[in-house]
Design a protein around this motif. Structure first.
Motif, short mmCIF file in Angstrom:
data_model
loop_
_atom_site.label_atom_id
_atom_site.label_comp_id
_atom_site.label_asym_id
_atom_site.label_seq_id
_atom_site.Cartn_x
_atom_site.Cartn_y
_atom_site.Cartn_z
N GLN A 50 70.05 57.79 73.74
CA GLN A 50 69.09 57.44 74.79
C GLN A 50 68.85 55.93 74.79
O GLN A 50 68.84 55.28 75.85
CB GLN A 50 67.77 58.18 74.57
N LEU A 51 68.69 55.36 73.59
CA LEU A 51 68.48 53.91 73.48
C LEU A 51 69.70 53.14 73.98
O LEU A 51 69.58 52.14 74.70
CB LEU A 51 68.17 53.53 72.03
N LEU A 52 70.90 53.61 73.58
CA LEU A 52 72.13 52.94 74.03
C LEU A 52 72.28 53.01 75.54
O LEU A 52 72.73 52.05 76.17
CB LEU A 52 73.34 53.59 73.35
N SER A 53 71.92 54.15 76.12
CA SER A 53 72.03 54.32 77.56
C SER A 53 71.12 53.36 78.31
O SER A 53 71.46 52.85 79.38
CB SER A 53 71.70 55.76 77.96
N GLU A 54 69.93 53.11 77.73
CA GLU A 54 68.99 52.19 78.37
C GLU A 54 69.47 50.75 78.27
O GLU A 54 69.26 49.94 79.19
CB GLU A 54 67.62 52.34 77.72
N GLU A 55 70.14 50.41 77.15
CA GLU A 55 70.63 49.04 76.96
C GLU A 55 71.94 48.79 77.70
O GLU A 55 72.13 47.74 78.32
CB GLU A 55 70.81 48.75 75.47
N SER A 56 72.85 49.75 77.59
CA SER A 56 74.17 49.59 78.21
C SER A 56 74.60 50.92 78.83
O SER A 56 75.32 51.71 78.21
CB SER A 56 75.21 49.14 77.18
N PRO A 57 74.16 51.20 80.03
CA PRO A 57 74.51 52.48 80.68
C PRO A 57 76.02 52.69 80.78
O PRO A 57 76.76 51.75 81.07
CB PRO A 57 73.88 52.33 82.07
N HIS A 58 76.43 53.92 80.50
CA HIS A 58 77.86 54.25 80.59
C HIS A 58 77.98 55.75 80.80
O HIS A 58 77.24 56.54 80.22
CB HIS A 58 78.60 53.83 79.33
N GLU A 59 78.94 56.17 81.62
CA GLU A 59 79.08 57.59 81.93
C GLU A 59 79.43 58.41 80.70
O GLU A 59 79.05 59.58 80.59
CB GLU A 59 80.15 57.80 83.00
N TYR A 60 80.14 57.81 79.74
CA TYR A 60 80.49 58.55 78.52
C TYR A 60 79.24 58.87 77.71
O TYR A 60 79.15 59.93 77.07
CB TYR A 60 81.48 57.75 77.67
N LEU A 61 78.28 57.94 77.71
CA LEU A 61 77.03 58.18 77.00
C LEU A 61 76.26 59.34 77.64
O LEU A 61 75.65 60.15 76.94
CB LEU A 61 76.17 56.91 76.99
N ASP A 62 76.31 59.39 78.97
CA ASP A 62 75.63 60.48 79.67
C ASP A 62 76.28 61.83 79.33
O ASP A 62 75.59 62.83 79.12
CB ASP A 62 75.68 60.25 81.18
N LEU A 63 77.61 61.84 79.27
CA LEU A 63 78.32 63.07 78.92
C LEU A 63 77.99 63.50 77.50
O LEU A 63 77.80 64.69 77.22
CB LEU A 63 79.83 62.86 79.07
N ALA A 64 77.92 62.51 76.59
CA ALA A 64 77.60 62.82 75.19
C ALA A 64 76.20 63.41 75.08
O ALA A 64 75.97 64.37 74.32
CB ALA A 64 77.72 61.55 74.34
#
Length: 237
Positions: A50-64
């Motif tokens: 969640q923290l990584l997504s807020e700092e550097s959004p990426h579709e792979y993070l959303d899938l994870a």
């Protein structure tokens, strides 16, 4: 209720169900312990993602994150069926026919391919039980029946009552269950589906046993399956 033709694989949980309860309890305790241990690090990973997504959004993070949500959901379901008594739900009077009709309404989007046949001999029959737990068990049985039919087919729900007994039959014309797998039905994580977890039927068996009921499964591959649920007494179950 439609009958299965030919030789039928058959397994019955009678008064010897204590053996099955012990089996479920033992497996459930082990699985619950594993679930507790696994859930905590998964929750931590979810937070970091969640923290990584807020700092550097990426579709792979959303899938994870989505996959982690699925895993956490599985852990929660496992903990639920392993310790059903943690839900301090009261026993209440339940109109079984009304509840079944309401549950069937949730599957209206499937009626274009699956023909529903209902046979309720007495629509005023009532049982006593933990309403939410029983509704979830019946929902899981119906969901399992729909998923067992890959294309078109029929599901028959029959509710019969004698002086002291209420019996529920749910029959599908689906793929069926091989005879050698029948005795594993209800075991956590056992499933004949490629994308299933087995937790739905585990919840069914746990709930019905908790209410003093008995489950009988008749199945034949490529013909269909019938789940028969018989409580001990209509005023107790």
């Amino acid at each position: 209720m439609s009958q299965l033709n030919g030789k039928r694989a058959h397994t019955t949980v009678h008064n010897e169900k204590n053996i099955d309860l012990d089996r479920l309890a033992s497996v459930g305790q082990i699985a619950a312990g594993i679930a507790h241990e696994v859930r905590n690090p998964l929750t931590a990973v979810k937070g970091f993602l969640q923290l990584l997504s807020e700092e550097s959004p990426h579709e792979y993070l959303d899938l994870a994150r989505e996959e982690l949500e699925n895993a956490l959901g599985t852990m929660q379901n496992l903990l639920h069926v392993s310790k059903p008594n943690l839900e301090n739900e009261s026993y209440v009077s339940i109109n079984l026919t009304s509840e079944l009709k309401a549950l069937l309404y949730l599957f209206q989007d499937q009626t274009y391919r699956v023909n529903l046949q209902t046979h309720f001999t007495n629509e005023s029959v009532k049982i006593v039980g933990k309403k939410n737990q029983l509704k979830k068990a019946f929902f899981n049985l119906l969901k399992n029946a729909f998923e067992a039919i890959p294309g078109e087919g029929t599901i028959t729900i029959k509710l019969s009552k004698s002086e002291d007994w209420v019996t529920l039959y749910i029959t599908d014309t689906g793929v069926g269950i091989p005879e050698e797998l029948l005795d594993q039905i209800g075991t956590p994580f056992f499933t004949s589906k490629s994308d299933g977890t087995g937790m739905g039927l585990t919840q069914v068996f746990s709930t019905i046993h908790e209410h003093g009921g008995e489950i009988e499964v008749n199945s034949q591959v490529d013909v269909g399956t019938t789940f028969t649920i018989t409580p001990i007494h209509k005023t107790r179950w």
